[in-house]
Design an enzyme around this catalytic site. Structure first.
Site, mmCIF file in Angstrom:
data_model
loop_
_atom_site.group_PDB
_atom_site.id
_atom_site.type_symbol
_atom_site.label_atom_id
_atom_site.label_comp_id
_atom_site.label_asym_id
_atom_site.label_seq_id
_atom_site.Cartn_x
_atom_site.Cartn_y
_atom_site.Cartn_z
ATOM 1 N N LYS A 196 61.943 35.703 15.794
ATOM 2 C CA LYS A 196 61.283 34.405 15.578
ATOM 3 C C LYS A 196 59.774 34.597 15.672
ATOM 4 O O LYS A 196 59.285 35.335 16.518
ATOM 5 C CB LYS A 196 61.785 33.381 16.596
ATOM 6 N N HIS B 58 69.343 36.110 24.469
ATOM 7 C CA HIS B 58 68.142 35.460 23.917
ATOM 8 C C HIS B 58 67.131 35.088 25.007
ATOM 9 O O HIS B 58 65.950 35.380 24.902
ATOM 10 C CB HIS B 58 68.507 34.172 23.161
HETATM 11 C C1 BG6 Z 1 73.546 32.232 18.730
HETATM 12 C C2 BG6 Z 1 74.552 31.604 19.641
HETATM 13 O O1 BG6 Z 1 73.277 33.545 19.133
HETATM 14 O O2 BG6 Z 1 72.347 31.485 18.746
HETATM 15 C C3 BG6 Z 1 74.796 30.174 19.238
HETATM 16 O O3 BG6 Z 1 75.764 32.339 19.601
HETATM 17 C C4 BG6 Z 1 73.502 29.409 19.124
HETATM 18 O O4 BG6 Z 1 75.682 29.537 20.152
HETATM 19 C C5 BG6 Z 1 72.497 30.159 18.286
HETATM 20 O O5 BG6 Z 1 73.784 28.153 18.544
HETATM 21 C C6 BG6 Z 1 71.132 29.485 18.336
HETATM 22 O O6 BG6 Z 1 70.268 30.099 17.408
HETATM 23 P P1 BG6 Z 1 69.064 29.300 16.791
HETATM 24 O O7 BG6 Z 1 68.312 30.319 16.014
HETATM 25 O O8 BG6 Z 1 69.647 28.213 15.944
HETATM 26 O O9 BG6 Z 1 68.295 28.734 17.963
#
Ligand code: BG6
Length: 482
Positions: free
Chosen positions: A175, A233
């Site tokens: 990101k 994350h």
């Molecule tokens: C994924 C998760 O890694 O990331 C999901 O498994 C989540 O549960 C997603 O919804 C969120 O990603 P972003 O980029 O939409 O914030």
């Protein structure tokens, strides 16, 4: 600039991630001219589809994403499909022959399947000789469900692919705002002298989603928010905020520094999990103006102890960060989709202002990842006008869309091309994944041993009230300035 010709094989090619994220990301890179004409993208799954059937399902997804009809057709011309089962030999000879047609191409095998299949897929790739040459494997998170299973996967993958061929993806690292943390911290002289326990009061990381678990409950119910979002994350975001300046942007220089942060996380276990963590599970309520069912209503069994929300107070036990809390929270079915990092500085040591001038707020640097990427630095200034000195808290605001006028590319666009280019800087090294599980495992064990169920929260609220208490107990509040 186009990358070198490649063949990209996506295992789990009919899955949610492939259809919603990976193929659209590749389409956008195609439109920008970065995908060479001889490159092939091959979806793999067990479903008995042919090329045309697969293209039809992608066409629909790409059209819904606003793609141009002629460009979609041109892109789909480079996309194919093979039906394979990782656990059976049928079809693998023909698949190996297909890949062998272009031996000079870079080969990327993207494993977008359940981690239980990673070992079988890698073993077959190895036994059909597909790991040879310029081959790379991409492992989607989560890698395993605890340290032991992650080790098993990493060992087995390591028998077939070298570490330098292995790309453990965490799309949060792709990101823009996250990469901007590097530029902001190490490209300016303003922040680094203040970036420590002496001047920073605390850090908050929030990843809030309005979506529920929906169709993904088979995966999600075995994972939960800690495994799905925090172990990967959110810890990666924390590393980018907290790491020491790497000596360069060489992949291992950056990853060495992140690893030190992960290894410095203070343990949370049965002795303190009840004070430092809050688990929640959504009940029926509202999301984006619609009424929505509760988590348990979406499960066939109607029963589950899986958390869809977690808030916790982490600490990094090193010289730079001793005593600075990192409040982390993430959840499904929260009131808005927002991901942000708030770095809250300490108050000035002494106020010279009359209390009637207003509250002297602490400086905050808020990096927003979603829905729009922006960076705000909250400062105290004088309210303009002749009427005495009144203080106001206002942001210096840098919105990416306003400043650069373009829609930022999706994280997968950058990361997929980094795999082709062979640049692992924004991917997790094996030891990082292990250190992250080492920290997460005792939390999971403490929750399991406590026998407690997650606290219910109504969909469309900010999680259980205990999550608010977690930070307010310390005289602080979750960032609400936007
Ligand atoms: C994924 C998760 O890694 O990331 C999901 O498994 C989540 O549960 C997603 O919804 C969120 O990603 P972003 O980029 O939409 O914030």
């Amino acid at each position: 600039l186009p990358v070198e010709p490649f063949d990209l094989v996506i295992f789990g090619g009919t899955g949610d991630l492939a259809v919603r994220k990976l193929l659209p990301a590749l389409y956008h890179r195609f439109v920008d001219g970065q995908i060479p004409a001889s490159s092939r993208i091959i979806g793999i799954a067990r479903e008995g589809l042919d090329d045309d059937g697969y293209r039809a399902s992608l066409r629909k997804a790409l059209q819904e994403g606003g793609g141009n009809a002629a460009k979609i057709e041109a892109f789909l011309g480079q996309v194919g499909y093979r039906s394979l089962d990782a656990r059976k030999d049928d079809g693998w000879d023909a698949f190996a022959a297909l890949i062998g047609e272009q031996p000079e191409h870079i080969r990327v095998f993207y494993l977008s399947t359940s981690p239980e299949l990673f070992v079988d897929i890698c073993n077959r790739l190895g036994s059909y000789g597909l790991n040879k040459g310029r081959a790379r494997v991409v492992l989607e998170k989560p890698i395993g469900r605890d340290l032991a299973s992650a080790n098993q996967i990493n060992d087995a993958v390591g028998h077939v692919f070298e570490e330098s061929q292995t790309f453990r993806i965490d799309h949060y690292l792709g990101k823009e705002t996250v990469q901007n943390l590097l530029a902001l911290r190490f490209g300016n002289v303003l922040f680094e002298p203040l970036w420590n326990a002496e001047h920073i009061d605390h850090v908050q990381i929030t990843v809030a989603e309005t979506l529920g678990v929906g169709q993904r409950s088979a995966y999600y119910d075995r994972a939960g928010a800690l495994r799905d979002m925090v172990q990967n994350h959110i810890l990666q975001l924390l590393c980018m905020v907290a790491m020491e300046p790497p000596s360069s942007l060489q992949p291992d220089a950056v990853r060495d520094e992140k690893l030190k942060v992960l290894r410095s996380l203070k343990p949370i276990d049965e002795s303190n999990a009840a004070q430092l963590t809050v688990r929640g599970q959504y009940r029926a309520g509202a999301a984006e103006g619609q009424s929505v069912p509760g988590y348990l209503d979406e499960l066939a069994s109607g029963k589950s102890n899986t958390e869809t929300f977690v808030a916790l107070k982490a600490e990094i036990a090193n010289w730079r960060w001793a005593g600075v809390p990192f409040y982390l929270r993430t959840g499904k079915r929260l009131p808005e989709r927002v991901s942000e990092i708030a770095v809250v500085f300490k108050a000035v040591p002494h106020s010279i202002f009359d209390p009637a001038a207003g509250v002297l707020a602490q400086n905050r640097l808020v990096l927003r990842l979603q829905p729009d990427e922006d960076i705000k630095l909250w400062l105290t200034i004088k309210h303009p006008g002749p009427g005495g000195l009144r203080l106001r808290h206002v942001p210096l605001d840098m919105s990416f869309a306003e400043a650069f006028g373009v829609q930022q590319p999706d994280a997968y666009e950058r990361l997929l091309l980094d795999v082709v280019r062979g640049n692992p800087t924004l991917f997790m090294r094996r030891d990082e994944v292990e250190a992250a599980w080492q920290w997460a495992d005792p939390i999971l064990a403490a929750w399991a041993d406590s026998g407690e169920t997650p606290r219910p929260y109504t969909s469309g609220t900010w999680g259980p009230s205990a999550a608010v208490a977690l930070i307010e107990r310390d005289g602080r509040t979750w960032n609400e300035e936007s």
